[in-house]
Structure formats: structure tokens, C-alpha cells
Scaffold this motif. Structure first.
Motif, PDB file in Angstrom:
ATOM      1  N   LEU A 169       2.974   8.187  -3.827  1.00  0.00           N
ATOM      2  CA  LEU A 169       1.841   9.077  -4.077  1.00  0.00           C
ATOM      3  C   LEU A 169       2.266  10.372  -4.762  1.00  0.00           C
ATOM      4  N   VAL A 170       1.345  10.967  -5.529  1.00  0.00           N
ATOM      5  CA  VAL A 170       1.590  12.274  -6.132  1.00  0.00           C
ATOM      6  C   VAL A 170       1.628  13.347  -5.041  1.00  0.00           C
ATOM      7  N   GLN A 171       2.256  14.451  -5.358  1.00  0.00           N
ATOM      8  CA  GLN A 171       2.452  15.507  -4.365  1.00  0.00           C
ATOM      9  C   GLN A 171       1.139  16.179  -3.947  1.00  0.00           C
ATOM     10  N   ASP A 172       0.168  16.224  -4.841  1.00  0.00           N
ATOM     11  CA  ASP A 172      -1.110  16.875  -4.520  1.00  0.00           C
ATOM     12  C   ASP A 172      -2.173  15.842  -4.137  1.00  0.00           C
ATOM     13  N   PHE A 173      -1.743  14.786  -3.507  1.00  0.00           N
ATOM     14  CA  PHE A 173      -2.644  13.693  -3.143  1.00  0.00           C
ATOM     15  C   PHE A 173      -3.764  14.172  -2.222  1.00  0.00           C
ATOM     16  N   GLY A 174      -3.440  15.042  -1.275  1.00  0.00           N
ATOM     17  CA  GLY A 174      -4.446  15.534  -0.341  1.00  0.00           C
ATOM     18  C   GLY A 174      -5.559  16.289  -1.037  1.00  0.00           C
ATOM     19  N   GLN A 175      -5.215  17.135  -1.993  1.00  0.00           N
ATOM     20  CA  GLN A 175      -6.222  17.882  -2.742  1.00  0.00           C
ATOM     21  C   GLN A 175      -7.097  16.946  -3.562  1.00  0.00           C
ATOM     22  N   LEU A 176      -6.479  15.924  -4.134  1.00  0.00           N
ATOM     23  CA  LEU A 176      -7.241  14.955  -4.917  1.00  0.00           C
ATOM     24  C   LEU A 176      -8.258  14.219  -4.040  1.00  0.00           C
ATOM     25  N   LEU A 177      -7.867  13.889  -2.822  1.00  0.00           N
ATOM     26  CA  LEU A 177      -8.811  13.243  -1.902  1.00  0.00           C
ATOM     27  C   LEU A 177      -9.964  14.182  -1.561  1.00  0.00           C
ATOM     28  N   ASP A 178      -9.650  15.449  -1.330  1.00  0.00           N
ATOM     29  CA  ASP A 178     -10.707  16.420  -1.029  1.00  0.00           C
ATOM     30  C   ASP A 178     -11.703  16.512  -2.179  1.00  0.00           C
ATOM     31  N   ASP A 179     -11.186  16.501  -3.399  1.00  0.00           N
ATOM     32  CA  ASP A 179     -12.055  16.627  -4.571  1.00  0.00           C
ATOM     33  C   ASP A 179     -12.938  15.397  -4.746  1.00  0.00           C
ATOM     34  N   THR A 180     -12.347  14.213  -4.639  1.00  0.00           N
ATOM     35  CA  THR A 180     -13.135  13.000  -4.854  1.00  0.00           C
ATOM     36  C   THR A 180     -14.167  12.782  -3.758  1.00  0.00           C
ATOM     37  N   ALA A 181     -13.904  13.324  -2.570  1.00  0.00           N
ATOM     38  CA  ALA A 181     -14.860  13.171  -1.468  1.00  0.00           C
ATOM     39  C   ALA A 181     -16.186  13.867  -1.762  1.00  0.00           C
ATOM     40  N   GLN A 182     -16.187  14.822  -2.699  1.00  0.00           N
ATOM     41  CA  GLN A 182     -17.394  15.573  -3.010  1.00  0.00           C
ATOM     42  C   GLN A 182     -18.285  14.874  -4.033  1.00  0.00           C
TER      43      GLN A 182
END
Length: 263
Positions: free
Chosen positions: A90-103
Motif C-alpha cells: 500500500l501507498v504511505q498515505d493510504f489512510g487519507q485516500l480512504l477518508d477521501d473516497t468515503a465522502q
């Protein structure tokens, strides 16, 4: 957003590696026990695995049923999830990407990976996310189901789709479903570990496909009628792909960028 990790009970080494990765990234996950070839009998295998372009190996059917199990989880919990196989990097900013796509609200499915094949996508991005990620409409893709976001709407569509066509390889089945509003993230957000060398991404442990390691040859004796049926299904699939390419000629077939520095 919930992360579901598909993992066989016997693959404790893969689970250990993923636990280290998710802990480092600060992303919690839920382990979803994968379906094993020992979980269905020969009658079930013959009922499900012989209606596509070719007979599925038992490991391929188990993989499909594991993904189906994840789709059912998404629908039952009414919660968008990222569904991951247990060999992903996984990419290092995976958590932020999940937060963004959840919106997002107008999406059923987002593919996070590349798998060494070109994809047909929209010429322009449809959504912009943090850290310069873009979402393109995904028109044609033919391989890779190691990591994708599935929304409850998409889970219902896929589960209903099982009643409309023959099941097959998990990725082929997903991408053949034209009712899904599908998107591709760029740059790619994950790779299967055995694809990392191809894209210049460092990977401490390379896990190879479980499917490829089990029953490499199909040993089932087929009748002449069955062979004709499979050949017909392959021809029909190619015709449908050709029609799909004509339908989406406004798109562009290209490689999806992998930024190795993000991993």
C-alpha cells in the motif's frame, strides 16, 4: 472506511506481514476468512465452475467466493469498504485516500491497483482527491482485484449480477458488470507484491498468487458438447468486448501511472 482483508486460515505468514503494514500506516482492518477449496464439495464445484469461458480451477472458484463473501459483508453492514487480498503493498498515505473516497456519493466501485495491463479510462478525471490523486471513469479493465473500494450500492449490483451471468474469475466478473459506476485512481494506490519489481517499488517479502500455486492444470475430462459450449462462450465474450470498445471509443487506453515514491 472499513478495510476488509481476505486471508486464508493457513496463510498466517501473509496475515503477519499485513498486520505490520497496517499498523505502520495507522489503518485498522478486519480480517475476512477466505473461502478455501476445502469449503465446497465436488457437486458444488461442478455446479458453479463450468458455465464460463473455461472450467475454473478450484482455487479460482474459492477466490471468487471469497470476494462474494466480502460483497455480502458490505451489503449486510451497509458500509463502504476497501476490499484487499493479503499480498498487497500500500501507498504511505493510504489512510487519507480512504477518508477521501468515503465522502464520494456517485460511485459504486473504485479500483486502486494496476496489474501490468493497459486500461480504458476517461480522458479527463471525474474527481480530484487529496495529495494529487485523481479518479477517472473506468470503462474497460481485464485483470486485477487485489484492492478496490466497494460501496453498498455496488455490492448489491454485483450480487444481483450473479443471477444474470455465469461466474468466473473474480476480476473478470467485476469488470464485465456494466451496471457498476466504476472508477480508477491515479496514481495507483496499491500493488500486489509480485508486481512491485515491475514498477520499481521496494518490497521486503514477495508473495505469489495462491491460485497459481494450486492445481496448475485442469484435469477434468470434458465432453465434446462442453468443449463447444466453452468455445462459444469465449467467442461471445470477445464479441461483447469489441462492442464495449466501440461504445467507449471516447476513452483512452493507457497505462495507469505508478509513483514509486508514494510506497
Amino acid at each position: 472506511m472499513q478495510a476488509l482483508l481476505i486471508n486464508l486460515d493457513r496463510s498466517s505468514d501473509r496475515l503477519a506481514e499485513q498486520t505490520i503494514q497496517f499498523t505502520r500506516l495507522g489503518v485498522p482492518f478486519t480480517r475476512l476468512p477466505a473461502v478455501s477449496v476445502d469449503d465446497f464439495d465436488d457437486d458444488t464445484y461442478h455446479k458453479l465452475a463450468f458455465s464460463g469461458q473455461r472450467p475454473l480451477k478450484k482455487s479460482e472458484l474459492a477466490c471468487f467466493l471469497s470476494h462474494k463473501k466480502a460483497w455480502q459483508w458490505v451489503l449486510e453492514h451497509n458500509q463502504s469498504c476497501v476490499i484487499l487480498e493479503d499480498d498487497v503493498v500500500l501507498v504511505q498515505d493510504f489512510g487519507q485516500l480512504l477518508d477521501d473516497t468515503a465522502q464520494l456519493t456517485d460511485v459504486d466501485f473504485i479500483n486502486f491497483e494496476v496489474h501490468g495491463r493497459k486500461k480504458t479510462v476517461s480522458k479527463q478525471p471525474m474527481h480530484s482527491l487529496s495529495n494529487d490523486y485523481q479518479l477517472y471513469s473506468l470503462f474497460i479493465d481485464r485483470s486485477g482485484a487485489a484492492g478496490y473500494v466497494l460501496f453498498p450500492s455496488g455490492a448489491k449490483i454485483l450480487l444481483d449480477y450473479i443471477n444474470q451471468r455465469a461466474i468466473g474469475l473474480a476480476d473478470e466478473f467485476i469488470y464485465s458488470c456494466q451496471a457498476l459506476r466504476k472508477y480508477q485512481v491515479e496514481p495507483a494506490a496499491l500493488l500486489q507484491s509480485d508486481k512491485c519489481p515491475q514498477y520499481g517499488v521496494a518490497c521486503d517479502t514477495v508473495f505469489h498468487s495462491v491460485i497459481a500455486q494450486v492445481s496448475p492444470k485442469q484435469t477434468v475430462d470434458l465432453s465434446s458438447l462442453e468443449k463447444l459450449k466453452f468455445k462459444t462462450n469465449r467467442i461471445m465474450t470477445q464479441i461483447k468486448l469489441g462492442l464495449l470498445q466501440l461504445k467507449h471509443r471516447q476513452g483512452v487506453k493507457r497505462e495507469i501511472w505508478v509513483d514509486a515514491k508514494r510506497f
